[in-house]
Write a protein that holds these residues in place. Sequence first.
Motif, PDB file in Angstrom:
ATOM      1  N   ARG A 164       0.931  -1.206  -0.072  1.00 22.24           N
ATOM      2  CA  ARG A 164      -0.028   0.004  -0.052  1.00 22.24           C
ATOM      3  C   ARG A 164       0.846   1.265   0.112  1.00 22.24           C
ATOM      4  NH1 ARG A 164      -4.922   0.282   0.791  1.00 22.24           N
ATOM      5  NH2 ARG A 164      -4.604   2.138   2.277  1.00 22.24           N
ATOM      6  N   ARG A 165       1.660   1.422  -1.054  1.00 24.38           N
ATOM      7  CA  ARG A 165       2.585   2.712  -1.085  1.00 24.38           C
ATOM      8  C   ARG A 165       1.944   3.348  -2.325  1.00 24.38           C
ATOM      9  NH1 ARG A 165       7.168   2.734  -4.332  1.00 24.38           N
ATOM     10  NH2 ARG A 165       6.863   0.515  -4.554  1.00 24.38           N
ATOM     11  N   LYS A 166       1.968   4.601  -2.022  1.00 24.16           N
ATOM     12  CA  LYS A 166       1.367   5.657  -3.167  1.00 24.16           C
ATOM     13  C   LYS A 166       2.147   5.529  -4.263  1.00 24.16           C
ATOM     14  CE  LYS A 166      -1.390   9.230  -2.163  1.00 24.16           C
ATOM     15  NZ  LYS A 166      -1.897  10.436  -1.787  1.00 24.16           N
ATOM     16  N   HIS A 167       1.266   5.561  -5.468  1.00 17.94           N
ATOM     17  CA  HIS A 167       2.029   5.695  -6.729  1.00 17.94           C
ATOM     18  C   HIS A 167       2.969   4.381  -7.017  1.00 17.94           C
ATOM     19  CE1 HIS A 167       0.427   9.518  -7.286  1.00 17.94           C
ATOM     20  NE2 HIS A 167       0.630   9.902  -6.010  1.00 17.94           N
ATOM     21  N   SER A 168       2.770   3.113  -6.487  1.00 19.18           N
ATOM     22  CA  SER A 168       3.492   2.048  -6.725  1.00 19.18           C
ATOM     23  C   SER A 168       3.676   1.641  -8.016  1.00 19.18           C
ATOM     24  CB  SER A 168       2.932   0.826  -5.978  1.00 19.18           C
ATOM     25  OG  SER A 168       3.577  -0.235  -6.286  1.00 19.18           O
ATOM     26  N   ALA A 186       7.732  26.067  -5.386  1.00 22.18           N
ATOM     27  CA  ALA A 186       6.511  26.560  -4.400  1.00 22.18           C
ATOM     28  C   ALA A 186       6.425  25.661  -3.109  1.00 22.18           C
ATOM     29  CB  ALA A 186       5.292  26.701  -4.986  1.00 22.18           C
ATOM     30  N   GLY A 187       7.696  25.102  -2.871  1.00 24.46           N
ATOM     31  CA  GLY A 187       7.721  24.441  -1.480  1.00 24.46           C
ATOM     32  C   GLY A 187       7.385  23.008  -1.272  1.00 24.46           C
ATOM     33  N   MET A 188       6.874  22.401  -2.595  1.00 24.67           N
ATOM     34  CA  MET A 188       6.616  21.068  -2.331  1.00 24.67           C
ATOM     35  C   MET A 188       7.725  20.213  -2.344  1.00 24.67           C
ATOM     36  SD  MET A 188       3.417  21.420  -2.733  1.00 24.67           S
ATOM     37  CE  MET A 188       2.367  23.056  -3.042  1.00 24.67           C
ATOM     38  N   GLY A 189       8.023  19.548  -1.446  1.00 24.97           N
ATOM     39  CA  GLY A 189       9.323  18.635  -1.233  1.00 24.97           C
ATOM     40  C   GLY A 189       9.075  17.323  -1.756  1.00 24.97           C
ATOM     41  N   GLN A 190       8.150  16.739  -2.554  1.00 21.16           N
ATOM     42  CA  GLN A 190       8.163  15.609  -3.082  1.00 21.16           C
ATOM     43  C   GLN A 190       7.655  15.498  -4.461  1.00 21.16           C
ATOM     44  OE1 GLN A 190       5.363  13.848  -0.024  1.00 21.16           O
ATOM     45  NE2 GLN A 190       7.073  12.876   0.956  1.00 21.16           N
ATOM     46  N   LEU A 191       7.700  14.385  -5.079  1.00 18.54           N
ATOM     47  CA  LEU A 191       7.050  14.139  -6.237  1.00 18.54           C
ATOM     48  C   LEU A 191       5.798  13.955  -6.041  1.00 18.54           C
ATOM     49  CD1 LEU A 191       9.559  11.493  -8.051  1.00 18.54           C
ATOM     50  CD2 LEU A 191       9.175  13.943  -8.605  1.00 18.54           C
ATOM     51  N   ASN A 192       4.813  13.972  -6.943  1.00 11.93           N
ATOM     52  CA  ASN A 192       3.395  13.744  -7.145  1.00 11.93           C
ATOM     53  C   ASN A 192       2.552  14.914  -6.445  1.00 11.93           C
ATOM     54  OD1 ASN A 192       3.411  11.297  -8.880  1.00 11.93           O
ATOM     55  ND2 ASN A 192       4.576  10.417  -7.041  1.00 11.93           N
ATOM     56  N   LYS A 220      -6.997  14.062   8.864  1.00 11.50           N
ATOM     57  CA  LYS A 220      -6.269  13.523   7.848  1.00 11.50           C
ATOM     58  C   LYS A 220      -4.827  14.037   8.085  1.00 11.50           C
ATOM     59  CE  LYS A 220      -7.762  12.525   3.968  1.00 11.50           C
ATOM     60  NZ  LYS A 220      -8.000  12.245   2.364  1.00 11.50           N
ATOM     61  N   ASP A 221      -4.564  15.053   8.875  1.00 12.24           N
ATOM     62  CA  ASP A 221      -3.224  15.399   9.218  1.00 12.24           C
ATOM     63  C   ASP A 221      -2.562  15.602   8.005  1.00 12.24           C
ATOM     64  OD1 ASP A 221      -0.846  15.816  10.566  1.00 12.24           O
ATOM     65  OD2 ASP A 221      -0.390  13.739  10.320  1.00 12.24           O
ATOM     66  N   ARG A 260      -2.676   9.611   6.472  1.00 11.73           N
ATOM     67  CA  ARG A 260      -1.517  10.469   5.525  1.00 11.73           C
ATOM     68  C   ARG A 260      -0.737   9.447   4.706  1.00 11.73           C
ATOM     69  NH1 ARG A 260       0.471  15.664   6.543  1.00 11.73           N
ATOM     70  NH2 ARG A 260       2.609  15.717   6.161  1.00 11.73           N
ATOM     71  N   ASP A 261      -0.443  10.105   3.494  1.00  8.37           N
ATOM     72  CA  ASP A 261       0.715   9.479   2.836  1.00  8.37           C
ATOM     73  C   ASP A 261       0.475   7.914   2.665  1.00  8.37           C
ATOM     74  OD1 ASP A 261       2.189  11.542   3.014  1.00  8.37           O
ATOM     75  OD2 ASP A 261       3.533  10.880   4.671  1.00  8.37           O
ATOM     76  N   GLU A 262      -0.824   7.492   2.308  1.00  5.94           N
ATOM     77  CA  GLU A 262      -1.350   6.223   1.976  1.00  5.94           C
ATOM     78  C   GLU A 262      -2.543   6.449   0.934  1.00  5.94           C
ATOM     79  OE1 GLU A 262      -2.907   3.762   5.241  1.00  5.94           O
ATOM     80  OE2 GLU A 262      -1.216   3.520   6.173  1.00  5.94           O
TER      81      GLU A 262
END
Length: 541
Positions: A33-37, A150-156, A415-416, A506-508
């Motif tokens: 269950r890893r996002k964008h696997s 603009a401060g997004m620290g990850q892909l997607n 949802k944090d 969060r992050d799932e």
Amino acid sequence: MHSHATSWHDGGVAMLAPGGEIVALASERVGDRRKHSWDSRLAYRFLRDRPAYGRHLGGPGDRFVDNSGGLRREDHHLHHAASTFYGSGFDEAAVLVVDGQGYRHDRLVTTSVWRGTAAGLRLVEELAASSGVFAAESIGHFYTAVGVLAGMGQLNCEGKTMALAAYGRPSHFLDRLRRFAGTRDDGRYRVDPRFTSVVLANTLGREQFGWAPPEPQDQVLWEEFVRARARPPVPGCFDQDDMDIAHAGQVILEEIVLGLARRAHRLTGSPRLCLAGGVALNCVANGRIVRDGPFREVFVVPAPGDDGQAVGKLLLEVKARGLPVDTTMRTAYYGPPYSEDEVEAAVAAVGEHVEHARLDEAPLLAAVVDRLCDGQVVGWWQGRSELGPRALGHRSILADPRRAGMRDHINAAVKDREWFRPFAPMVVEERAGEFFELQGPSPFMALAVDVRPAARHLIPAAVHVDGKARVQTLGREQDRRCHRLLREFGARTGVPVLLNTSFNRRDEPLVETPSDACRAFLAMNLDALVLGDHLLTKRPA
């Protein structure tokens, strides 16, 4: 049995089950269950292990492609085009595919225009990278770079960039970005690849993929942007500069996408448009096409990103073989079904932590309406899961949109996640026009539209700062139970609208199975969970 798998990132499987039923599942929903696997084997193995499908997979109709060893060079944009055209139900249409990149033979394509007819899909025009394995000149990658700036620290994180953009204002950053990207008079666009490459080489490209530093003459571009800000970009910490940069990137993206849509209309002459590719997840840009574009009808497939590739491959085969299958996507509920035994087993597994009752539909919905009116936040799991990344009433978290503080409560306490992210309203289709400036149904949450000024005070938690909402309309024929819930909430409150967000931690990714839903319920600050016919609440600690 016919099955296909995504061979690019965002892995998944789509298959035609015995009896002509289409089943589709993204790999991120199962396994680890890893996002964008990327690993399509996860979805394939999950379906293979289900009794209804296992004996059919692996036969002569199985077209599974194992992409675990790396991305595969297939006709990427054709699969996007097929997913949206054959899913639209249109007899004829222009098809526009816009994303970061994808191969067609040896060409790294970034944008393509097709014409779909009963005879199939014909490529009209495509834009491709001049060389290399990364299309820095694509609008998809340009928008990713804007988000990083603009401060997004990850892909997607493109959806977050879109949300943040609404808080921005016209600024000098728009003029700066226009030096590197924009639309042309003929509808084509330009992106200076140096901008995308330099931004990513100083951030995610270096950190995640080991990119080399830019050449000194190009590094100057990064230094200019950093000096133009009050401070360098800090991932996850958003100030007004971040908002203004996101706003500038969104303005340019909308201009480019609208220009491409007008070009597709000129090239094909069609009054209908089908959209796909990752850029089609930008519901604000989609809304611009519907509002300001030349088309009478616009369809956006519920999985326009690469998690929809497997469906496109399957629909191509269905059409090529002349199979008697209705491919029109009237709903997005294509996940595998789950039995009542599986639901009851999931409830039993958490039995020491919950109180639960199995109810007939009328008392179940009455109890949910009571809780929503009391300000509770309810997890809602029903039947087959949605195709694509958006919760459309089967894997949802529901709340009362009349409460002005509900959005902030769910973002912070449930949802944090980032404070600026909006939630979508779900509304009965027959009354959508009372609340939203819509030109037709919007069943897949693909369009951001204006909330009518007279209705904004009725549903404040569903209205973004720019006065828009990413609305989902729901007809009775799409989902009878959820439609009835909306009607009963409307009968009680006068507002047949619910706040709807994805059921995930969060992050799932979205929850998939009954067990996923129960685990998420216990881990999140939710007040109740509806699992099929079961109502669950947490035992006091």
